[in-house]
Design a protein around this motif. Structure first.
Motif, PDB file in Angstrom:
ATOM      1  N   ALA A  73      45.318 -86.159  41.271  1.00  0.00           N
ATOM      2  CA  ALA A  73      45.599 -87.366  40.491  1.00  0.00           C
ATOM      3  C   ALA A  73      45.414 -88.616  41.348  1.00  0.00           C
ATOM      4  O   ALA A  73      44.879 -89.625  40.881  1.00  0.00           O
ATOM      5  CB  ALA A  73      47.012 -87.306  39.922  1.00  0.00           C
ATOM      6  N   TRP A  74      45.832 -88.555  42.600  1.00  0.00           N
ATOM      7  CA  TRP A  74      45.662 -89.678  43.513  1.00  0.00           C
ATOM      8  C   TRP A  74      44.179 -89.933  43.765  1.00  0.00           C
ATOM      9  O   TRP A  74      43.720 -91.071  43.728  1.00  0.00           O
ATOM     10  CB  TRP A  74      46.407 -89.401  44.813  1.00  0.00           C
ATOM     11  N   ALA A  75      43.415 -88.863  44.001  1.00  0.00           N
ATOM     12  CA  ALA A  75      41.984 -88.996  44.267  1.00  0.00           C
ATOM     13  C   ALA A  75      41.234 -89.600  43.079  1.00  0.00           C
ATOM     14  O   ALA A  75      40.252 -90.321  43.265  1.00  0.00           O
ATOM     15  CB  ALA A  75      41.389 -87.630  44.632  1.00  0.00           C
ATOM     16  N   LYS A  76      41.703 -89.317  41.867  1.00  0.00           N
ATOM     17  CA  LYS A  76      41.061 -89.843  40.662  1.00  0.00           C
ATOM     18  C   LYS A  76      41.589 -91.221  40.265  1.00  0.00           C
ATOM     19  O   LYS A  76      41.154 -91.791  39.274  1.00  0.00           O
ATOM     20  CB  LYS A  76      41.265 -88.873  39.502  1.00  0.00           C
ATOM     21  N   GLY A  77      42.557 -91.752  41.013  1.00  0.00           N
ATOM     22  CA  GLY A  77      43.111 -93.070  40.723  1.00  0.00           C
ATOM     23  C   GLY A  77      44.172 -93.079  39.645  1.00  0.00           C
ATOM     24  O   GLY A  77      44.594 -94.142  39.200  1.00  0.00           O
ATOM     25  N   ARG A  78      44.610 -91.919  39.217  1.00  0.00           N
ATOM     26  CA  ARG A  78      45.648 -91.853  38.178  1.00  0.00           C
ATOM     27  C   ARG A  78      47.025 -92.150  38.755  1.00  0.00           C
ATOM     28  O   ARG A  78      47.925 -92.570  38.024  1.00  0.00           O
ATOM     29  CB  ARG A  78      45.645 -90.478  37.517  1.00  0.00           C
ATOM     30  N   VAL A  79      47.186 -91.922  40.044  1.00  0.00           N
ATOM     31  CA  VAL A  79      48.440 -92.184  40.746  1.00  0.00           C
ATOM     32  C   VAL A  79      48.126 -93.054  41.951  1.00  0.00           C
ATOM     33  O   VAL A  79      47.176 -92.782  42.688  1.00  0.00           O
ATOM     34  CB  VAL A  79      49.098 -90.865  41.224  1.00  0.00           C
ATOM     35  N   LYS A  80      48.919 -94.088  42.138  1.00  0.00           N
ATOM     36  CA  LYS A  80      48.767 -94.947  43.314  1.00  0.00           C
ATOM     37  C   LYS A  80      50.027 -94.811  44.151  1.00  0.00           C
ATOM     38  O   LYS A  80      51.142 -94.761  43.619  1.00  0.00           O
ATOM     39  CB  LYS A  80      48.549 -96.394  42.903  1.00  0.00           C
ATOM     40  N   LEU A  81      49.844 -94.749  45.457  1.00  0.00           N
ATOM     41  CA  LEU A  81      50.954 -94.635  46.399  1.00  0.00           C
ATOM     42  C   LEU A  81      50.770 -95.682  47.473  1.00  0.00           C
ATOM     43  O   LEU A  81      49.709 -95.737  48.107  1.00  0.00           O
ATOM     44  CB  LEU A  81      50.982 -93.228  47.011  1.00  0.00           C
ATOM     45  N   GLU A  82      51.789 -96.513  47.657  1.00  0.00           N
ATOM     46  CA  GLU A  82      51.775 -97.524  48.710  1.00  0.00           C
ATOM     47  C   GLU A  82      52.991 -97.287  49.589  1.00  0.00           C
ATOM     48  O   GLU A  82      54.113 -97.182  49.089  1.00  0.00           O
ATOM     49  CB  GLU A  82      51.848 -98.926  48.122  1.00  0.00           C
ATOM     50  N   ALA A  83      52.744 -97.195  50.885  1.00  0.00           N
ATOM     51  CA  ALA A  83      53.822 -96.998  51.853  1.00  0.00           C
ATOM     52  C   ALA A  83      53.269 -97.326  53.234  1.00  0.00           C
ATOM     53  O   ALA A  83      52.054 -97.486  53.405  1.00  0.00           O
ATOM     54  CB  ALA A  83      54.326 -95.554  51.798  1.00  0.00           C
ATOM     55  N   SER A  84      54.151 -97.385  54.213  1.00  0.00           N
ATOM     56  CA  SER A  84      53.692 -97.604  55.580  1.00  0.00           C
ATOM     57  C   SER A  84      52.890 -96.392  56.036  1.00  0.00           C
ATOM     58  O   SER A  84      53.024 -95.292  55.490  1.00  0.00           O
ATOM     59  CB  SER A  84      54.891 -97.813  56.511  1.00  0.00           C
ATOM     60  N   PHE A  85      52.066 -96.591  57.044  1.00  0.00           N
ATOM     61  CA  PHE A  85      51.248 -95.489  57.556  1.00  0.00           C
ATOM     62  C   PHE A  85      52.139 -94.346  58.025  1.00  0.00           C
ATOM     63  O   PHE A  85      51.857 -93.179  57.751  1.00  0.00           O
ATOM     64  CB  PHE A  85      50.349 -95.993  58.699  1.00  0.00           C
ATOM     65  N   ARG A  86      53.216 -94.663  58.687  1.00  0.00           N
ATOM     66  CA  ARG A  86      54.145 -93.633  59.176  1.00  0.00           C
ATOM     67  C   ARG A  86      54.726 -92.834  58.013  1.00  0.00           C
ATOM     68  O   ARG A  86      54.794 -91.607  58.055  1.00  0.00           O
ATOM     69  CB  ARG A  86      55.259 -94.286  59.984  1.00  0.00           C
ATOM     70  N   ASP A  87      55.155 -93.526  56.965  1.00  0.00           N
ATOM     71  CA  ASP A  87      55.709 -92.833  55.799  1.00  0.00           C
ATOM     72  C   ASP A  87      54.649 -91.974  55.113  1.00  0.00           C
ATOM     73  O   ASP A  87      54.945 -90.871  54.655  1.00  0.00           O
ATOM     74  CB  ASP A  87      56.308 -93.821  54.802  1.00  0.00           C
ATOM     75  N   LEU A  88      53.424 -92.471  55.038  1.00  0.00           N
ATOM     76  CA  LEU A  88      52.345 -91.683  54.428  1.00  0.00           C
ATOM     77  C   LEU A  88      52.110 -90.379  55.191  1.00  0.00           C
ATOM     78  O   LEU A  88      51.880 -89.335  54.588  1.00  0.00           O
ATOM     79  CB  LEU A  88      51.049 -92.501  54.374  1.00  0.00           C
TER      80      LEU A  88
END
Length: 113
Positions: A91-106
């Motif tokens: 879903a993330w790869a298809k743009g259906r889900v967006k996730l924003e966080a710090s690089f460390r959290d990711l």
């Protein structure tokens, strides 16, 4: 289309699942961060606190500061993700889900997907 109450229930179910997690997944849920989930089709943002392996204080009231971890998706996708009917990475790869966080959290959160 999922309702606000169905989305709230999905987030509560997600919290319960996180509390039962084990191994690397359990470690990833131990972050202490503010979290928001903006449901695009309902134009509502749920906000809470990720701590001790669960989501706490889930509410739709806007918070003054931007959450440290921010998710954006439709209500149907939120319900499907929590139910296990939609793969987060796909879903993330298809743009259906967006996730924003710090690089460390990711780096830590990648263990959840």
């Amino acid at each position: 289309m999922a309702t606000v109450e169905e989305c709230r229930t999905a987030l509560e179910e997600l919290s319960a699942k996180m509390g039962r997690a084990e191994g690397d997944t359990r470690k990833a849920t131990q972050l202490n961060r503010s979290l928001s989930c903006h449901v695009t089709d309902l134009r509502v943002t749920f906000a809470g606190q990720l701590r001790d392996g669960a989501l706490h204080d889930i509410d739709t009231e806007p918070r003054a500061e931007k959450a440290q971890i921010r998710l954006t998706m439709s209500g149907d996708d939120l319900v499907a993700l929590v139910a296990g009917d939609l793969n987060f990475a796909a879903a993330w790869a298809k743009g259906r889900v967006k996730l924003e966080a710090s690089f460390r959290d990711l780096l830590v959160l990648r263990k959840l997907v």
